[in-house]
Design an enzyme around this catalytic site. Sequence first.
Site, PDB file in Angstrom:
ATOM      1  CB  CYS A   1       0.480  -6.718  13.954  1.00 15.58           C
ATOM      2  SG  CYS A   1       1.517  -5.260  13.731  1.00 15.58           S
TER       3      CYS A   1
ATOM      4  NE  ARG B   1      -2.435  -1.300   3.454  1.00 12.31           N
ATOM      5  CZ  ARG B   1      -1.896  -0.572   4.412  1.00 12.31           C
ATOM      6  NH1 ARG B   1      -1.930   0.749   4.341  1.00 12.31           N
ATOM      7  NH2 ARG B   1      -1.341  -1.135   5.449  1.00 12.31           N
TER       8      ARG B   1
ATOM      9  CB  SER C   1      -1.086  -4.041   7.691  1.00  9.58           C
ATOM     10  OG  SER C   1      -2.256  -3.373   7.301  1.00  9.58           O
TER      11      SER C   1
ATOM     12  CE  LYS D   1      -6.168  -3.638   4.490  1.00 11.66           C
ATOM     13  NZ  LYS D   1      -6.315  -4.194   5.825  1.00 11.66           N
TER      14      LYS D   1
ATOM     15  CG  HIS E   1      -7.441  -2.901  10.088  1.00 14.96           C
ATOM     16  ND1 HIS E   1      -6.134  -2.496  10.265  1.00 14.96           N
ATOM     17  CD2 HIS E   1      -7.386  -3.891   9.164  1.00 14.96           C
ATOM     18  CE1 HIS E   1      -5.337  -3.203   9.482  1.00 14.96           C
ATOM     19  NE2 HIS E   1      -6.068  -4.059   8.816  1.00 14.96           N
TER      20      HIS E   1
ATOM     21  NE  ARG F   1       0.135  -8.542   2.316  1.00 13.43           N
ATOM     22  CZ  ARG F   1      -0.521  -8.068   3.383  1.00 13.43           C
ATOM     23  NH1 ARG F   1      -1.630  -8.635   3.792  1.00 13.43           N
ATOM     24  NH2 ARG F   1      -0.043  -7.054   4.059  1.00 13.43           N
TER      25      ARG F   1
HETATM   26  O1  SAT Z   1      -2.564  -4.478   0.822  1.00 20.52           O
HETATM   27  S1  SAT Z   1      -3.621  -4.622   1.824  1.00 20.52           S
HETATM   28  O2  SAT Z   1      -4.065  -3.293   2.268  1.00 20.52           O
HETATM   29  O3  SAT Z   1      -4.761  -5.323   1.296  1.00 20.52           O
HETATM   30  C1  SAT Z   1      -3.021  -5.506   3.134  1.00 20.52           C
HETATM   31  C2  SAT Z   1      -2.759  -4.751   4.366  1.00 20.52           C
HETATM   32  O4  SAT Z   1      -1.969  -3.819   4.358  1.00 20.52           O
HETATM   33  O5  SAT Z   1      -3.353  -5.097   5.401  1.00 20.52           O
HETATM   34 MN    MN Z   2      -5.356  -5.296   7.150  1.00 18.00          MN
END
Ligand code: SAT
Ligand code: MN
Length: 595
Positions: A264, A70, A262, A220, A240, A379
Site C-alpha cells: 500500500c 506470503r 503490505s 515478518k 508494521h 520484489r
Molecule cells: O513477503 S513479505 O512478507 O516479506 C512482504 C510483505 O508482504 O509485506
Molecule cells: Mn510489510
Amino acid sequence: MNIEVKNKKLKAWIQEVADMCTPKDIYICNGSNEEYDQMIKLLLDSGIAIPLKKRKNSFLFRSDPSDVARVEDNTYISTPDQIEAGPTNNWIAPDDLKKTMKDLYKGCMKGRTMYVIPFSMGPIGSPIAKIGIEISDSPYVVVNMHIMTRVSDRVLELLGTDGDFIPCLHSIGAPLEPGQEDSKWPCAPIEKKYISHFPNENLIWSYGSGYGGNALLGKKCLALRIASAMARRESWMAEHMLILRLTSPEGKQYHIAAAFPSACGKTNLAMMQPSIPGWKCECVGDDIAWMKIGPDGRLYAINPENGFFGVAPGTSYETNPMAMDTLKENCIFTNCALTDEGDVWWEGMDGDPPKHAIDWKGNDWTPESDSVAAHANARFTAPAAQCPVICEDWEKPEGVPIDIFIFGGRRSSVVPLVTEAYSWDHGVFLGSTAASETTAANIGSVGNLRRDPFAMKPFCGYNMGDYFQHWFNMGGKLGDKAPRIFYVNWFRKSEEGKFLWPGFSDNSRVLKWMCERVEGSVGAEETPIGLIPKEGDLDVNGVDMPSDDLKELLKIDSEAWKAEIPDIEHHLSTFGDRLPDKLKKQLDEFKKRLG
Ligand code: SAT
Ligand code: MN
C-alpha cells in the site's frame, strides 16, 4: 561443518535439526562479501540466478508459479490455548503442529546443504537488537538474509557459550534423491506449507516455501509476530510501520511512523521527496518499527532491518526515484521480467515497455501478450545503506523519537484524505478498525475490503484484543509525550474511477499539515470521524487539481459512515471479552457523533 560452534544451545540445536532433516552437509555463515559471492556463484552455476548485464552485481530469480507471496492461510500462531492466538490467527495446538511438522522435516534436506545463518535484527550489539539464527536449506534465502538482516560471525561472538537467540528453522521442503535433477525453484505444494510460530518459546518453524516473508524468517516471523508477543510482555512495541524523518524549512525535525498493509505504498512514502519547497524527507525504515520508551519518556523507534524487500511493479522515477536509485547495483530481483538488453523490467516502470522480454515465468513476452511481464508481487531486495536518502541516524542504537503515527490503507471510497484522532484512545479506535482493499502480497483474491487493524492482521503474534489493550497501556505510559495519531487514505477515487489525490511527493503536503497540527499552528474542523484540515490549511500551492476534487477528498459522508457501522461492530465483536472497554466506549462515542 566449516567452523566449530561454541554456543551450547546452538550446538545442540544444529545437531537436533541435522539429525531430523539429514542434510548432506552443514555450513555456518559468516556474512562476508566473499561468502555472498560464493553463494551467488553457486546459484549462477546451477542456472537459478540470472546475471543482469545492466546492473552491477545484481541477479534475477524466478520462483515457482505456486510460490509467489506470503501464505496467510498456512500461517499459525501456536499457543497452548487457542484464545491466546485470538480470532485473527490460524491455530493448531503446539504438540499437534510440531508432530505434523516433524514428520515433514524428517529427511527434508536430503541431498542439500544446511545453512546456519546467524543474524541480528537491529544494529549488532544495540540494546534493542535481537539475535536470531536461521537454519535453511535454500542458498537463495542465504543471499537475501545477507541483505535484509545483519548476518555476521560477530553475532556468534556476541552469543558466547551461553547467550540466547531466537531459533528460526526453514526448509523449502524438497529433498533431493541421488541422481535426481533439481528444479529451479524447489518448494512443497500448498497443502504442505506451514509458517509456524511458537511465541511462548520464541520459536519459528517454516516449511515448504522459499518466498519472501515465508522464508526470510527475520522479517515478518521474527521482527513482527514473535517480536510483537515479546513486546507486549516487555512493554514495548513491534509494529508494521515505516519510519521517516521530515525536516521543515526552519530545520525542525519530525519523526513519523506509518502503518499500512503490505503493498500500500510504505516504501514510496518512506523515501518520498517533498514537492513543497524547503521540506526534506529521509528514510529510516520502510516496513518494521521497534519502539521503546526512552529515558525522557518519549517513544524511540529503530528499524530492525538492513534492507528493503519492496514491491517492484509500480516503482518508477515518477513514483519513487529514491528507490530506483537504490536499485542500481548489488540487488536481488525476484519474479521481474528480463529485457533483451539484460535488465529487469516491470509494469509501471518509466518509459515504454520493452518490445520483447522474458516474463516472470520464463516465457516470451511482448506488450501484446495477455499476461503481465512481472508478477504483481515481484520484489527487489536492496541494501538500505544504498538509499540516497537514508537518514544518517538510521542505525543509531537508541533510535529516533516519534512525533506522529499514521494509519491507513487502500480505500477507493468513504475514507477522506486525512483525519486526526481526537485523542490517543480515539487513535487506537482508528487503528483497530482500519480497513484496506486486499493486494497481491498475500496469496488470495485482490481488491476485497478487509479489516486490517494497525496493518497487523497477518503479523500480530497473539490475541489482537490484547494487542489493542497493549496500545491503550502504552498510551497510558506515554501520557502527554505520546505521538499524535492520524489516519490517511491516498487512494480515494472519483465516481469515474480516477484517483483524486496525486499522491507520492505531494503526500508531503498532508505530512506538513500534521506537523503544523503538532506545533498548534493550524486549526482543524471537527467531524464525526475526527479532525480534518480547515479550508486553506492544507498547502496545495502548485498542485494542478480542481478545487472540487479537494472538496471530494475531504468530504465526510455521514450516511456512508453509518453504513459501515455494522461491519465495524461485527469486526470488534469477534474479539469477544478480549475487546478492551475503552474500544467499546470509542465505538459508542463514534456512533453518537454520527447521530
Ligand atoms: O513477503 S513479505 O512478507 O516479506 C512482504 C510483505 O508482504 O509485506
Ligand atoms: Mn510489510
